[in-house]
Design a protein around this motif. Structure first.
Motif, PDB file in Angstrom:
ATOM      1  N   ALA A 458     -76.526  50.878 -52.951  1.00  0.00           N
ATOM      2  CA  ALA A 458     -75.149  50.832 -53.249  1.00  0.00           C
ATOM      3  C   ALA A 458     -74.214  51.855 -52.737  1.00  0.00           C
ATOM      4  O   ALA A 458     -73.278  51.713 -52.257  1.00  0.00           O
ATOM      5  CB  ALA A 458     -75.052  51.220 -54.842  1.00  0.00           C
ATOM      6  N   PHE A 459     -74.967  52.983 -52.369  1.00  0.00           N
ATOM      7  CA  PHE A 459     -74.246  54.154 -51.897  1.00  0.00           C
ATOM      8  C   PHE A 459     -74.281  53.825 -50.292  1.00  0.00           C
ATOM      9  O   PHE A 459     -72.876  54.306 -49.750  1.00  0.00           O
ATOM     10  CB  PHE A 459     -75.303  55.512 -52.106  1.00  0.00           C
ATOM     11  N   MET A 460     -75.133  53.317 -49.707  1.00  0.00           N
ATOM     12  CA  MET A 460     -74.944  53.069 -48.084  1.00  0.00           C
ATOM     13  C   MET A 460     -73.718  52.132 -48.039  1.00  0.00           C
ATOM     14  O   MET A 460     -73.377  52.020 -46.953  1.00  0.00           O
ATOM     15  CB  MET A 460     -76.282  52.287 -47.796  1.00  0.00           C
ATOM     16  N   THR A 461     -73.335  51.132 -48.981  1.00  0.00           N
ATOM     17  CA  THR A 461     -72.358  50.474 -48.567  1.00  0.00           C
ATOM     18  C   THR A 461     -71.148  51.213 -48.655  1.00  0.00           C
ATOM     19  O   THR A 461     -70.219  50.963 -47.786  1.00  0.00           O
ATOM     20  CB  THR A 461     -71.986  49.210 -49.758  1.00  0.00           C
ATOM     21  N   GLY A 462     -70.933  52.167 -49.412  1.00  0.00           N
ATOM     22  CA  GLY A 462     -70.058  53.146 -49.437  1.00  0.00           C
ATOM     23  C   GLY A 462     -69.914  53.916 -47.940  1.00  0.00           C
ATOM     24  O   GLY A 462     -68.657  54.163 -47.546  1.00  0.00           O
ATOM     25  N   LEU A 463     -71.217  54.194 -47.431  1.00  0.00           N
ATOM     26  CA  LEU A 463     -71.119  54.874 -46.313  1.00  0.00           C
ATOM     27  C   LEU A 463     -70.523  53.939 -44.991  1.00  0.00           C
ATOM     28  O   LEU A 463     -69.893  54.471 -44.267  1.00  0.00           O
ATOM     29  CB  LEU A 463     -72.815  55.221 -45.846  1.00  0.00           C
ATOM     30  N   GLU A 464     -70.867  52.581 -45.290  1.00  0.00           N
ATOM     31  CA  GLU A 464     -70.515  51.578 -44.125  1.00  0.00           C
ATOM     32  C   GLU A 464     -68.900  51.700 -44.471  1.00  0.00           C
ATOM     33  O   GLU A 464     -68.246  51.713 -43.248  1.00  0.00           O
ATOM     34  CB  GLU A 464     -71.057  50.214 -44.348  1.00  0.00           C
ATOM     35  N   LYS A 465     -68.353  51.492 -45.533  1.00  0.00           N
ATOM     36  CA  LYS A 465     -66.878  51.208 -45.799  1.00  0.00           C
ATOM     37  C   LYS A 465     -66.056  52.436 -45.237  1.00  0.00           C
ATOM     38  O   LYS A 465     -65.045  52.322 -45.115  1.00  0.00           O
ATOM     39  CB  LYS A 465     -66.602  51.069 -47.113  1.00  0.00           C
ATOM     40  N   ASN A 466     -66.977  53.513 -45.125  1.00  0.00           N
ATOM     41  CA  ASN A 466     -66.355  54.968 -44.595  1.00  0.00           C
ATOM     42  C   ASN A 466     -66.705  55.206 -43.174  1.00  0.00           C
ATOM     43  O   ASN A 466     -66.490  56.535 -43.051  1.00  0.00           O
ATOM     44  CB  ASN A 466     -66.504  56.010 -45.576  1.00  0.00           C
ATOM     45  N   ALA A 467     -66.972  54.391 -42.191  1.00  0.00           N
ATOM     46  CA  ALA A 467     -67.407  54.509 -41.081  1.00  0.00           C
ATOM     47  C   ALA A 467     -66.514  55.325 -40.300  1.00  0.00           C
ATOM     48  O   ALA A 467     -66.561  55.742 -39.058  1.00  0.00           O
ATOM     49  CB  ALA A 467     -67.912  52.918 -40.355  1.00  0.00           C
ATOM     50  N   LEU A 472     -73.021  58.860 -38.799  1.00  0.00           N
ATOM     51  CA  LEU A 472     -74.546  58.824 -38.493  1.00  0.00           C
ATOM     52  C   LEU A 472     -75.139  59.152 -40.068  1.00  0.00           C
ATOM     53  O   LEU A 472     -74.559  59.949 -40.813  1.00  0.00           O
ATOM     54  CB  LEU A 472     -75.252  59.976 -37.683  1.00  0.00           C
ATOM     55  N   ALA A 473     -75.888  58.377 -40.360  1.00  0.00           N
ATOM     56  CA  ALA A 473     -76.930  58.598 -41.549  1.00  0.00           C
ATOM     57  C   ALA A 473     -78.264  58.070 -41.369  1.00  0.00           C
ATOM     58  O   ALA A 473     -78.632  57.300 -40.700  1.00  0.00           O
ATOM     59  CB  ALA A 473     -76.191  57.799 -42.820  1.00  0.00           C
ATOM     60  N   TYR A 505     -87.611  51.943 -47.956  1.00  0.00           N
ATOM     61  CA  TYR A 505     -87.905  51.577 -46.482  1.00  0.00           C
ATOM     62  C   TYR A 505     -87.173  50.160 -46.391  1.00  0.00           C
ATOM     63  O   TYR A 505     -86.740  49.939 -45.559  1.00  0.00           O
ATOM     64  CB  TYR A 505     -89.315  51.618 -46.236  1.00  0.00           C
ATOM     65  N   TYR A 506     -87.663  49.103 -47.399  1.00  0.00           N
ATOM     66  CA  TYR A 506     -86.960  47.934 -47.061  1.00  0.00           C
ATOM     67  C   TYR A 506     -85.437  47.926 -47.205  1.00  0.00           C
ATOM     68  O   TYR A 506     -84.687  47.025 -46.591  1.00  0.00           O
ATOM     69  CB  TYR A 506     -87.648  47.055 -47.924  1.00  0.00           C
ATOM     70  N   VAL A 507     -84.863  48.813 -48.075  1.00  0.00           N
ATOM     71  CA  VAL A 507     -83.395  48.646 -48.047  1.00  0.00           C
ATOM     72  C   VAL A 507     -82.804  49.440 -46.678  1.00  0.00           C
ATOM     73  O   VAL A 507     -81.886  48.471 -46.122  1.00  0.00           O
ATOM     74  CB  VAL A 507     -82.876  49.715 -49.262  1.00  0.00           C
ATOM     75  N   GLN A 508     -83.348  50.330 -46.240  1.00  0.00           N
ATOM     76  CA  GLN A 508     -83.085  50.943 -45.052  1.00  0.00           C
ATOM     77  C   GLN A 508     -83.182  49.765 -43.630  1.00  0.00           C
ATOM     78  O   GLN A 508     -82.299  49.582 -42.917  1.00  0.00           O
ATOM     79  CB  GLN A 508     -83.806  52.082 -44.515  1.00  0.00           C
ATOM     80  N   LYS A 509     -84.419  49.133 -44.045  1.00  0.00           N
ATOM     81  CA  LYS A 509     -84.542  48.192 -42.965  1.00  0.00           C
ATOM     82  C   LYS A 509     -83.215  47.043 -42.887  1.00  0.00           C
ATOM     83  O   LYS A 509     -82.890  46.518 -42.120  1.00  0.00           O
ATOM     84  CB  LYS A 509     -86.021  47.549 -42.999  1.00  0.00           C
ATOM     85  N   LEU A 510     -82.981  46.478 -44.137  1.00  0.00           N
ATOM     86  CA  LEU A 510     -81.957  45.583 -44.273  1.00  0.00           C
ATOM     87  C   LEU A 510     -80.539  46.303 -43.744  1.00  0.00           C
ATOM     88  O   LEU A 510     -79.964  45.454 -42.797  1.00  0.00           O
ATOM     89  CB  LEU A 510     -81.586  45.331 -45.808  1.00  0.00           C
ATOM     90  N   PHE A 511     -80.239  47.207 -43.894  1.00  0.00           N
ATOM     91  CA  PHE A 511     -79.093  47.913 -43.524  1.00  0.00           C
ATOM     92  C   PHE A 511     -78.982  48.313 -42.022  1.00  0.00           C
ATOM     93  O   PHE A 511     -78.342  48.083 -41.242  1.00  0.00           O
ATOM     94  CB  PHE A 511     -78.767  49.204 -44.136  1.00  0.00           C
ATOM     95  N   MET A 512     -80.141  48.507 -41.439  1.00  0.00           N
ATOM     96  CA  MET A 512     -80.290  48.596 -39.972  1.00  0.00           C
ATOM     97  C   MET A 512     -80.399  47.235 -39.267  1.00  0.00           C
ATOM     98  O   MET A 512     -79.755  47.358 -38.304  1.00  0.00           O
ATOM     99  CB  MET A 512     -81.530  49.499 -39.716  1.00  0.00           C
ATOM    100  N   ASN A 513     -81.337  46.503 -39.858  1.00  0.00           N
ATOM    101  CA  ASN A 513     -81.275  44.944 -39.092  1.00  0.00           C
ATOM    102  C   ASN A 513     -79.901  44.425 -39.142  1.00  0.00           C
ATOM    103  O   ASN A 513     -79.786  43.475 -38.199  1.00  0.00           O
ATOM    104  CB  ASN A 513     -82.355  44.439 -39.703  1.00  0.00           C
ATOM    105  N   HIS A 514     -79.051  44.668 -40.145  1.00  0.00           N
ATOM    106  CA  HIS A 514     -77.801  43.995 -40.261  1.00  0.00           C
ATOM    107  C   HIS A 514     -76.680  44.931 -40.578  1.00  0.00           C
ATOM    108  O   HIS A 514     -75.845  44.787 -41.070  1.00  0.00           O
ATOM    109  CB  HIS A 514     -77.881  43.144 -41.503  1.00  0.00           C
ATOM    110  N   GLN A 515     -76.469  45.900 -39.493  1.00  0.00           N
ATOM    111  CA  GLN A 515     -75.660  46.881 -39.597  1.00  0.00           C
ATOM    112  C   GLN A 515     -74.294  46.091 -39.217  1.00  0.00           C
ATOM    113  O   GLN A 515     -73.263  46.429 -39.676  1.00  0.00           O
ATOM    114  CB  GLN A 515     -75.983  48.119 -38.621  1.00  0.00           C
ATOM    115  N   GLY A 516     -74.212  45.432 -37.990  1.00  0.00           N
ATOM    116  CA  GLY A 516     -72.945  45.181 -37.140  1.00  0.00           C
ATOM    117  C   GLY A 516     -72.387  46.328 -36.570  1.00  0.00           C
ATOM    118  O   GLY A 516     -72.808  47.150 -36.411  1.00  0.00           O
TER     119      GLY A 516
END
Length: 793
Positions: A458-467, A472-473, A505-516
């Motif tokens: 949930a927090f990482m979606t906030g990092l993305e939306k504030n790119a 970097l994170a 790890y698997y949350v990080q993998k989802l966000f890294m594999n599918h960053q855009g």
């Protein structure tokens, strides 16, 4: 009638570039390098372990004497005729009676040395002897009970140091084997740099990485890797030749036998076999941009400070590192890189100065580094530091320095409770695009459960939306050997032969594999209202605590700021004493309960004097039990902090911090002011801390959207932290195709306390499916407690 909930993704409205947003952080703690990612199987291979590394270490740590049959030997460590001057120790095996062979045995890491049937292992050693040159030296890999899995013989034919190499093939699988070196004949046999590597390292690199751990890291597809720390870069002496020096990158290059052993500040030995050249190679191998972090001439742990007029060599280290990474082979350091086997530049784009720095000396020195780097290498992005806390005086000092010096990024670190992450989901919403960007260089919620991973998603979606503001994170720490734990939680856990990724790890993998590559505008309508927790005021019990200190307290009272009513606690006086003498005598008194209140607006007053000890004390307030309370640290961490923290379900979050120490023999007047959930602390009538403990506001869904430039895929991430599922229509606005095919990656159906383990390494794992639809929208039921990623082709 209520409208259907919907997420509208505007596929033609691009936002900020996501750039190199999600990457990984490597620090050699938890035996992450030696005994971990670095594939060397021998512990203490050059006999350099020393009490300076760890109190119980000695030159023969992890080694045992071997005497077989009637054999007798004396084993000593000498340094009079060393292999080189940087690692002077070597072992001498004095053969008193040869018997069936005498020598030494290495115990490896964890349960021993792991071998697999049919696989090859590369052995090397530097050796010399003073007699019996025609007698073979036997090298074996054996079980604990002496069963031989592999063996070879080498003829040590010289009284001078010679490197000998051989290859073994194991005839069995055992994770608890030993390396045994025995000799017959007479005289002395001398050994140094005893090494055993699996032939299969990651991408078969010599002096390489352990294949299974490296593969997990490669599978993340990180945009960058930060290295080599972490606190280990700046905790040490200022002399690069000292055993306990700060981490100096030039010591890590070249022949591994020539690299000096180093005291790792996590209380073990660091061989530096995994050095800067290997770091750069590994980054290249996994497609991650390297982000090296260098010391800035200040050790905040021990207050060692490089004088300003002696900063030159430290600044040169930074400039030389950039030349080593990017310079043409015609340059001094570019030539060394080419000589090591990599004539092409590594393409360094970032460099960090300092790690979690606190105190004025660092920020006085940082501008000298920044100016020199930008003058010579204007395109290199320079990273400043803002300390190890999410708010407070040192955090503000770091950001002030970054803005004044036009730093490209500011390194933020924080480890907090899951509740803090939910309460601060929108932390970066107001950060500006035209100021230094955030490098969230270390973060994690306390734990490796599915709930921790869910909240981090949930927090990482906030990092993305504030790119626009977050550049970097990286989650930290990355690796942990289960038998050598310095810190937890950790993203990946391993022993000497197994490894697993956590739910995190698997949350990080989802966000890294599918960053855009670009944010896409995304809006929601028709969702349920946010879930707000009622803002309960901070009240409850008070207590005092100390550790290894003796403190006197008096004039202890509580004042109701609304009515003026006063409560006296403990007869106005108290004393805590937890000195070494108290502990020996069994008279230690570390804590004292004072009383409690149900007031909502109050000031706690106390006067204190330290009689002895290295730190100060803690004032506990708002306490409902040991797992749920607030802490004001006075003279905390190495007597440097005034810090306010909250503890929720046993997990602590630092709310704010400023530098403050508690000196011996001085009277301090302290006041803690609480109003609702706002907290202020005063020392001698000076405001030191000001904060608010925000409670989580649960969004109906957390979401972000991005575009993958190379494939044209639209990526949508949705996180549901609620107890109930949420049905919503996903609408791809302005999508140019009449039908769509989507891959779906989803983590759901797990209990919040589920964790992966060696026994169940894939208990928490994303599941993948595909679907096709006519049109540009689809209805989806987002399960409770789920992370969902759509990749629309």
């Amino acid at each position: 009638m209520k409208s259907q909930a919907a997420l509208h993704v505007y596929t033609q409205e691009r936002g900020a570039e996501l750039g190199d947003l999600f990457g990984i952080f490597f620090e050699d703690l938890n035996h992450a390098a030696d005994g971990g990612l670095y594939a060397e199987l021998i512990q203490n291979r050059s006999f350099e372990f020393d009490p300076i590394d760890r109190a119980e270490y000695h030159a023969l740590t992890a080694w045992e004497k071997v005497e077989r049959g009637s054999g007798k030997a004396e084993i000593t460590v000498e340094d009079s005729h060393p292999l080189n001057t940087r690692n002077r120790n070597y072992v001498a095996i004095d053969i008193l009676s040869a018997g069936d062979g005498v020598g030494i045995m290495n115990l490896g890491f964890n349960s021993g040395i792991p071998v697999k049937e049919g696989e090859n292992y590369l052995f090397s050693v530097y050796a010399r002897r003073d007699a019996s040159f025609d007698e073979p030296v036997r090298v074996t890999i054996e079980s604990v009970d002496g069963t031989v899995y592999a063996e070879a013989a080498i003829m040590v034919h010289s009284s001078e140091w010679v490197k000998y190499e051989t290859t073994f093939t194991a005839n069995a699988t055992d994770s608890s084997s030993r390396l045994v070196i025995t000799a017959t004949g007479k005289g002395k046999l001398y050994l140094d740099m005893v090494s055993l590597f699996p032939e299969k390292t990651f991408l078969n690199r010599p002096n390489g990485m352990r294949e299974d751990i490296a593969a997990l890291l490669a599978d993340l597809k990180p945009k960058f890797m930060r290295f080599p720390g972490g606190c280990l870069i700046h905790d040490g002496s200022l002399n690069p030749d000292d055993r306990n020096s700060m981490y100096r990158w030039k010591n890590t290059l070249g022949d591994i036998a020539q690299r000096p052993a180093r005291r790792n500040n996590w209380s073990y030995n660091q061989t530096l076999g995994l050095g800067y050249y290997e770091y750069f190679l590994f980054c290249e191998d996994i497609g991650a941009k390297p982000i090296p972090i260098l010391p800035g001439g200040y050790d905040p742990h021990h207050k060692r400070i490089v004088p300003l007029d002696e900063l030159g060599p430290w600044i040169d280290d930074a400039l030389d590192l950039i030349e080593f990474a990017n310079g043409d082979p015609s340059t001094k350091w570019g030539a060394l890189r080419a000589e090591l086997g990599h004539p092409e530049p590594f393409g360094l784009e970032y460099i960090g100065i300092g790690n979690e720095e606190v105190g004025a000396p660092f920020f006085e020195r940082y501008p000298y580094f920044h100016r020199a780097i930008k003058e010579k290498y204007p395109d290199i992005k320079v990273i400043n530091s803002s300390g190890p806390f999410a708010a407070g005086g040192e955090y503000d000092r770091g950001w002030k320095s970054a803005k004044e010096n036009n730093s490209d990024l500011v390194d933020e670190h924080y480890y907090q409770s899951p509740e803090w992450f939910l309460a601060n989901y929108n932390r970066y919403d107001e950060f500006k695009a035209d100021e230094p960007k955030v490098f969230l260089g270390e973060y994690a919620s306390w734990g490796n459960t599915y709930y921790n991973a869910l909240v981090e998603a949930a927090f990482m979606t906030g990092l993305e939306k504030n790119a626009h503001a977050v550049g970097l994170a990286c989650y930290a720490p990355m690796l942990c050997n289960v038998d050598y734990v310095n810190w937890k939680p950790d993203m990946i856990w391993f022993n000497n032969h197994e490894v697993f990724g956590t739910a995190n790890y698997y949350v990080q993998k989802l966000f890294m594999n599918h960053q855009g590559d670009h944010l896409l505008k995304i809006e929601a309508n028709g969702l349920e209202k946010k879930q707000e927790i009622p803002a309960k005021p901070i009240n409850g019990a008070f207590a005092l605590e100390t550790d290894r200190c003796a403190i006197q307290f008096w004039d202890i009272k509580l004042v109701n700021n609304d009515t003026g009513e006063t409560k006296d606690f403990n007869g106005l006086t108290a004393e805590l004493s937890d000195t070494e003498e108290d502990r020996i005598n069994g008279t230690s008194k570390r804590s004292l309960e004072l009383g409690e209140t149900d007031w909502e607006n109050y000031t706690f007053h106390i006067k204190a004097k330290k009689i002895s000890g290295p730190k100060g004390f803690n004032l506990i307030f708002g306490k409902s039990d040991d797992h749920n309370q607030f802490i004001w640290e006075v003279g905390g961490w190495q007597n440097q902090d005034s810090l306010i923290a909250s503890r929720v379900n046993g997990r602590t979050s630092c709310l704010t911090q400023s530098i403050s120490s508690m000196e011996q023999g001085i009277d301090y007047e302290l006041a803690l002011e609480v109003s609702g959930r706002k907290i202020r602390s005063f020392i001698n009538n000076e405001l030191f801390n000001e904060t608010e403990d925000k409670l989580p506001v649960i969004e109906p869904l957390y979401y972000s959207a991005s575009l993958d430039r190379s494939t044209g895929d639209v990526i949508v991430k949705v996180v549901n932290v609620q107890e109930n599922s949420v049905n919503a229509q996903v609408v791809l606005e302005d999508y140019q195709k009449a039908s769509l095919t989507a891959e779906v990656f989803e983590m759901s159906g797990h209990a919040l306390d589920d964790e992966n383990s060696f026994e169940s390494p894939e208990r928490v794992l994303p599941k993948q499916k595909e679907f096709s639809l006519e049109g540009c929208s689809f209805s989806y039921d987002f399960p409770k407690h789920s992370v969902t990623v759509f990749r629309v082709k």
